[in-house]
Scaffold this active site. Structure first.
Site, PDB file in Angstrom:
ATOM      1  N   HIS A  30     -71.495  12.981  75.132  1.00 19.09           N
ATOM      2  CA  HIS A  30     -71.773  12.919  73.695  1.00 19.09           C
ATOM      3  C   HIS A  30     -72.431  11.569  73.423  1.00 19.09           C
ATOM      4  O   HIS A  30     -72.172  10.598  74.132  1.00 19.09           O
ATOM      5  CB  HIS A  30     -70.429  13.021  72.961  1.00 19.09           C
ATOM      6  CG  HIS A  30     -70.508  13.128  71.475  1.00 19.09           C
ATOM      7  ND1 HIS A  30     -70.663  12.027  70.663  1.00 19.09           N
ATOM      8  CD2 HIS A  30     -70.428  14.191  70.641  1.00 19.09           C
ATOM      9  CE1 HIS A  30     -70.674  12.420  69.394  1.00 19.09           C
ATOM     10  NE2 HIS A  30     -70.534  13.728  69.356  1.00 19.09           N
TER      11      HIS A  30
ATOM     12  N   ASP B 280     -63.477  10.447  77.928  1.00 19.46           N
ATOM     13  CA  ASP B 280     -63.633  10.835  76.534  1.00 19.46           C
ATOM     14  C   ASP B 280     -62.965  12.201  76.364  1.00 19.46           C
ATOM     15  O   ASP B 280     -63.505  13.224  76.789  1.00 19.46           O
ATOM     16  CB  ASP B 280     -65.139  10.888  76.226  1.00 19.46           C
ATOM     17  CG  ASP B 280     -65.427  11.479  74.858  1.00 19.46           C
ATOM     18  OD1 ASP B 280     -64.475  11.865  74.159  1.00 19.46           O
ATOM     19  OD2 ASP B 280     -66.614  11.557  74.505  1.00 19.46           O
TER      20      ASP B 280
ATOM     21  N   GLN C 242     -62.862  16.471  73.227  1.00 18.23           N
ATOM     22  CA  GLN C 242     -62.898  17.939  73.243  1.00 18.23           C
ATOM     23  C   GLN C 242     -61.828  18.540  74.153  1.00 18.23           C
ATOM     24  O   GLN C 242     -61.822  19.750  74.370  1.00 18.23           O
ATOM     25  CB  GLN C 242     -64.275  18.440  73.703  1.00 18.23           C
ATOM     26  CG  GLN C 242     -65.406  18.076  72.779  1.00 18.23           C
ATOM     27  CD  GLN C 242     -65.305  18.745  71.400  1.00 18.23           C
ATOM     28  OE1 GLN C 242     -64.580  19.706  71.220  1.00 18.23           O
ATOM     29  NE2 GLN C 242     -66.037  18.198  70.443  1.00 18.23           N
TER      30      GLN C 242
ATOM     31  N   LYS D   6     -60.203  16.454  65.576  1.00 17.13           N
ATOM     32  CA  LYS D   6     -60.553  17.549  66.489  1.00 17.13           C
ATOM     33  C   LYS D   6     -59.289  18.187  67.069  1.00 17.13           C
ATOM     34  O   LYS D   6     -59.354  19.064  67.922  1.00 17.13           O
ATOM     35  CB  LYS D   6     -61.441  17.028  67.615  1.00 17.13           C
ATOM     36  CG  LYS D   6     -62.814  16.585  67.099  1.00 17.13           C
ATOM     37  CD  LYS D   6     -63.753  16.291  68.208  1.00 17.13           C
ATOM     38  CE  LYS D   6     -64.957  15.473  67.769  1.00 17.13           C
ATOM     39  NZ  LYS D   6     -65.952  16.245  67.029  1.00 17.13           N
TER      40      LYS D   6
ATOM     41  N   CYS E 198     -75.155  16.282  69.057  1.00 19.93           N
ATOM     42  CA  CYS E 198     -74.980  14.874  69.459  1.00 19.93           C
ATOM     43  C   CYS E 198     -74.888  14.755  70.971  1.00 19.93           C
ATOM     44  O   CYS E 198     -74.112  13.931  71.493  1.00 19.93           O
ATOM     45  CB  CYS E 198     -73.747  14.243  68.814  1.00 19.93           C
ATOM     46  SG  CYS E 198     -73.851  14.155  67.039  1.00 19.93           S
TER      47      CYS E 198
HETATM   48  C1  LIG Z   1     -67.129  14.792  73.482  1.00 20.58           C
HETATM   49  C2  LIG Z   1     -67.104  13.993  72.214  1.00 20.58           C
HETATM   50  N1  LIG Z   1     -66.944  12.669  72.277  1.00 20.58           N
HETATM   51  C3  LIG Z   1     -66.890  11.910  71.189  1.00 20.58           C
HETATM   52  C4  LIG Z   1     -67.019  12.452  69.936  1.00 20.58           C
HETATM   53  C5  LIG Z   1     -66.958  11.567  68.740  1.00 20.58           C
HETATM   54  O1  LIG Z   1     -65.815  11.823  68.009  1.00 20.58           O
HETATM   55  P1  LIG Z   1     -65.599  11.126  66.598  1.00 20.58           P
HETATM   56  O2  LIG Z   1     -66.871  11.339  65.819  1.00 20.58           O
HETATM   57  O3  LIG Z   1     -64.439  11.821  66.021  1.00 20.58           O
HETATM   58  O4  LIG Z   1     -65.351   9.685  66.855  1.00 20.58           O
HETATM   59  C6  LIG Z   1     -67.211  13.823  69.791  1.00 20.58           C
HETATM   60  C7  LIG Z   1     -67.430  14.443  68.478  1.00 20.58           C
HETATM   61  O5  LIG Z   1     -68.038  15.494  68.367  1.00 20.58           O
HETATM   62  C8  LIG Z   1     -67.242  14.614  70.972  1.00 20.58           C
HETATM   63  O6  LIG Z   1     -67.405  15.937  70.901  1.00 20.58           O
END
Ligand SMILES: Cc1ncc(COP(=O)(O)O)c(C=O)c1O
Length: 417
Positions: A134, A211, A214, A237, A375
């Site tokens: 992401h 990370d 998800q 999430k 993203c």
């Molecule tokens: C894999 C992954 N990492 C990081 C993020 C960023 O999360 P946040 O915007 O809640 O900080 C997302 C959000 O879609 C994501 O899907």
């Protein structure tokens, strides 16, 4: 796959209709059709347990934490710290000091980039990522490239969206200082073999951030078992509020790191000559935190645990299998991301229809999906697409909703035929 495709759940295994009653937002019509919410990778809906926990905080305990001597402040502090303990257990951490409340996965990654890695970096030092990341797990490292001259190396994926482990291994050199990997790809659903990838890094003495934005709401996570140094999650999430998330960091790493933000809460004493920083985890929680958010996130975890994370995973896997088989059977549908290990995310294109147009027509049918690059532009581009329609499942989704998606796709095809 259900024996009766019109049934809303797999018989006898998962009380999805009971679960849906816990989510007030689901019971409404959008554009004259029942809401079919399939945008869970962007954010999940909130059960009454979470909404009530947040309301309860504001109705009965609102006050600032940690520094108050009065009863409300003590109640709020207890609730906030109880949520930290809930998160610690949920992620399999050993010590509440290893759980830092942050705004979300994004802030957790930026904290690690600036506070852990930046002070150690020399020009030419290398950071390994994967193509699946992401943007939140790309841009903070690019900022380090600008600030410190770091070099980014990227592990490629094959045509299914599976990271090439051999190529990943070959990226390591004596200059590798850090690895950042998504546990689950938000764009394709690929579940990375993170235990193996972490162990390859650790054998070479390289720290790893995973990370988990998800992953955490969809499969059980145990940071000890994974062996990572850092793990980040986003509350929103995982059925919790927005603006809250958590960073797990190994105690020895967090101890050695300078603060990320300065201000109140993160100090033991301040004079103009010298400031003594607070102990962990408060050293990283400057200012008044998102108290209601943290309490709501704790309630969300308890909610998931009451249902059982393994049961949630099995339900979402059934939805993934069912939707994959339904979409594979349709003409003019191209699924992007066909890894053998996937979470409940299905990304696809409808021949002749731009994903944004498809998303708009689906919305006319009450079906909420994501359309765009999610993203994760490098991930999609590596598989030869600029954008997809993405349906992503959560514990409250049903097989009927998959059928509605399939019908909606039919409407899109009619418009563009
Ligand atoms: C894999 C992954 N990492 C990081 C993020 C960023 O999360 P946040 O915007 O809640 O900080 C997302 C959000 O879609 C994501 O899907």
């Amino acid at each position: 796959m259900p024996t009766d495709p019109n049934s809303s759940q797999k018989p006898g295994t998962f009380d999805v209709e009971g679960i849906r009653k816990d989510f007030p937002i689901l019971h409404q019509e959008i554009n004259g059709s029942p809401l079919t919410y399939l945008d869970n990778a962007a954010t999940t809906q909130k059960p009454d347990a979470v909404i009530n926990a947040v309301c309860d905080y504001y109705r009965h305990m609102n006050s600032n934490i940690h520094r108050g001597v009065h009863t409300l402040s003590q109640r709020a502090t207890d609730a906030y710290e109880t949520s930290r303990a809930t998160l610690m257990n949920f992620l399999g951490a050993q010590n509440p000091a290893e759980i830092i409340f942050v705004r979300g996965a994004t802030e957790g990654i930026n904290l690690v980039a600036q506070s852990f890695l930046r002070p150690q970096l020399q020009p030419g030092d290398e950071i390994i990522l994967s193509t699946l990341e992401h943007h939140s797990n790309i841009v903070p490292w690019q900022i380090l490239r600008e600030q410190e001259g770091a070099v980014l190396k990227v592990a490629p994926v094959d045509e299914r969206g599976v990271v090439d482990l051999q190529r990943y291994l070959e990226l390591f050199s004596e200059k590798t200082r850090f690895v950042g990997l998504s546990h689950v790809s938000n764009a394709l659903g690929t579940i990375n073999p993170v235990r193996e990838m972490v162990s390859i890094a650790r054998e070479r003495g390289v720290p790893v951030l995973l990370d988990g934005a998800q992953a955490a709401a969809h499969q059980s996570v145990d940071v000890e078992e994974l062996g990572c140094d850092f793990y980040v999650v986003s509350g929103h999430k995982m059925y919790g509020p927005t603006g809250i998330g958590a960073l797990f960091g190994r105690l020895e790493q967090l101890e050695a790191m300078p603060p990320y933000h300065g201000g109140g809460e993160m100090i033991l004493s301040v004079s103009f000559d010298e400031t003594v920083y607070n102990q962990l985890p408060y050293k990283f929680e400057a200012g008044t935190p998102n108290i209601a958010g943290a309490i709501g996130m704790g309630a969300a975890i308890e909610y998931m645990e009451n249902i059982g994370i393994d049961a949630i995973e099995a339900h979402e896997q059934s939805l993934l299998e069912y939707s994959t088989s339904q979409l594979t059977g349709l003409e003019g549908i191209e699924i992007t991301g066909t890894a053998p290990q996937k979470a409940g995310i299905i990304s696809f294109n409808i021949s002749g229809a731009h994903p944004h147009d498809a998303g708009t027509i689906l919305d006319q049918e009450g079906i909420a999906v994501r359309a765009g690059h999610h993203c994760a532009q490098p991930a999609l581009e590596s598989l030869g697409v600029q954008a997809t329609v993405r349906a992503s499942f959560a514990l409250y989704n049903t097989f009927n909703e998959v059928d509605r998606l399939v019908e909606g796709i039919g409407k899109v095809q009619e418009v563009f035929s």
